[in-house]
Design a protein around this motif. Sequence first.
Motif, short mmCIF file in Angstrom:
data_model
loop_
_atom_site.label_atom_id
_atom_site.label_comp_id
_atom_site.label_asym_id
_atom_site.label_seq_id
_atom_site.Cartn_x
_atom_site.Cartn_y
_atom_site.Cartn_z
N CYS A 107 0.84 -1.20 0.00
CA CYS A 107 0.00 0.00 0.00
C CYS A 107 0.87 1.24 0.00
N ASP A 109 -0.12 4.06 0.92
CA ASP A 109 -0.54 4.88 2.06
C ASP A 109 -0.27 4.21 3.40
N MET A 111 -1.23 1.39 4.66
CA MET A 111 -2.36 0.74 5.32
C MET A 111 -2.03 -0.68 5.72
N VAL A 259 -10.26 -0.47 2.66
CA VAL A 259 -9.61 -1.57 1.96
C VAL A 259 -10.61 -2.70 1.77
N HIS A 294 -3.07 -5.69 -2.39
CA HIS A 294 -3.76 -4.68 -1.57
C HIS A 294 -4.73 -3.91 -2.47
N MET A 296 -7.50 -0.92 -2.42
CA MET A 296 -8.19 0.16 -1.71
C MET A 296 -9.53 0.39 -2.37
CU LIG Z 1 -3.91 1.27 0.90
#
Ligand SMILES: [Cu+2]
Length: 675
Positions: A107, A109, A111, A259, A294, A296
């Motif tokens: 990810c 970000d 996450m 997610v 992953h 999102m």
């Molecule tokens: Cu993410």
Amino acid sequence: MKQSFIMLLFLCCGFYVSAQQEEDSLKKTASDTLKIHELDEVIIIANPTVKYMKENKALGSVDGYLEQSNALNMVKRGAYAWEPILNGMSTERSVLTIDGMRIFHACTDKMDPITSYVENTNLSSAKIEEGQSGSEYGATIAGSIDLIRRKTGFKENKTLGGSVFAGFESNNKQQIYGTTLNYSSKRFYTDIDFTYRDAENYKAGHQSGKSNEVNFSQFTKYNTSATMGVKLTERHELEGSIIYDKATDVGYPGLPMDVSLAEAIIGSVAYRYRNPSEHIRLWETKIYYNNITHKMDDSPRPVVPIRMDMPGWSKTGGFYSKILGEKGIHSFKTTLSGYLNNSLAEMTMYPNDPNEKEMFMLTWPDVNTLYGGLNIEDNISFTPHLSLLIEGGIGVHQNEIRSQLGLNSLQLFYPDLKPQKTRILKNISSHISYHHNKFLYSFGIGYGDRAPTVSEGYGFYLLNVNDNYDYVGNPYMKNEQALNTDLSVTYEREKFTAKAKVNYFYMLDYMVGKIREGVPSMNITANGIKVYEQLNNAHLFNSSLSLNYNFIEHWNLGGDASYRYGQGAKNTVLPLIQPFSYKIRVRYEQNSFYAETSVEGSTKNRNSIEFGETQKSAYAIANLALSKSFSFGKQDLILKAGVENLFNRYYSTFDDWFGIPRMGRNIYANVIYRF
Ligand SMILES: [Cu+2]
């Protein structure tokens, strides 16, 4: 409240849980790897395999266990997948491994730190090494966290054991169910486990006139793992291990997206050769592969400026081969390791006007990272009271942008950018330990450097919601370097122990995002863009104190306190720096029963305005815990219950992303049956 008692009753009646004796394998792991590392911190992760667990919330998350360490803070973007911050530094500056395997999150970000892809039942402990002592499997600044797999190991007599467990937490109605099974003999062992968790939104503490539900904080997680060991001959062993972890419908209240899927397959095969020669105790070689997916998803969010799809993938294959031995006053370890990681992430934006074309870009431009390194440690015991540990290593690190589209995009910022970049990474450190009377003194110094991560080097418009800027990587950055020193003093008597520790990092060419004027952001609502650049220097100071006192028979008083400070050049207040925090607990313990009460809290933080942080007020919360275990022959029933945030305080701390509040009052119950 009523619901949770009903649930507790239900658990007590209907479920069984268990676990087998892990101590043997723990000891084995310890003797294999810890001998020359007496400075490591080891957090025991109480999966339901030990007879008597001293952890209050045995079925809590791995994140909860890691948070107990004074060296770690956990950044929370919700109730799930907290990011471990070691020595005040975010994950870019640490090496995170599972049994020595390099795994990289998928990810952009953050996450999905790799600690989110395991469960307690997969693990026996977490080993934390600080500063350059953590460079065994790759270059680091802050240190390393190695999550050690649970395994029963070979046993003289055939044993079959297992556990069934269930847990409930009232605040977010989290339900936890799982089972473990193990078989062990002279020539074969296997450990299998399964854990399921499902939680609804959690509720923050009381705030008059306001709803306390934290929206988008639910999660569901499935995890299963298996380990199998075979003794080929007396000195040759083969071990295979696989972990499959899948989280769905995970909410992130600290981020604008959730997610829909976070999935990991982590596999390895290891070969161990015991006592291959007179001075070599163990030669272990492992090959591994892991694949992280992953996805999102912003579809559950009612209002977003623009709909986006942002999937990411990370695949890593690697190996290590290490030798542990002793000769005279030397205990040594050499580790040769290498990996190839591929990181790819995309973003597709769907304009609200259906006549407009959707926008597609690569946020991680299909980057390969190839690493190979050699690390050597020698612990010299001059006397039983004086030892010197010397460690050093060198590695070759190469990045390659494999996507032409990604390369072209980054060339908007760096017109002459070449797809490949090679770096040499090095580390050296030394620790001296001296034992005198009841005191153990340790002093260390180290130097090391690291390469930028894929996000720091090649990230393309990665939104950070805390400061609300799009971040762009900088492939031209030099290696970040750190000089660090640490000092610790431990005092140990029969009824009283105390440990004080300080460390200091002086970093050169510190990588950080700084505002770039005149370039528009990609995210409509962002304030602008930040491009990674390097500060001449930055300083980080960490300190901690732990005390433990058995003041009367059956009564124990414990305390932890820690404080960090971080400052960079150009008036940069480093982000995510923990203020003074403390925890005090009193425990009454007799036979297989204990009751504990604790208070934990923190002063207000020194927030970094530049990185969008707000100052959080000081707070203190109180907790209660009860535990009792019953034995019936070879079987045990362990019951645990407690209340966290007893007075339902509303609070938020420096490591709560985007200022989301912490959980309010939470009543939990764990039931573990082992056979
Ligand atoms: Cu993410």
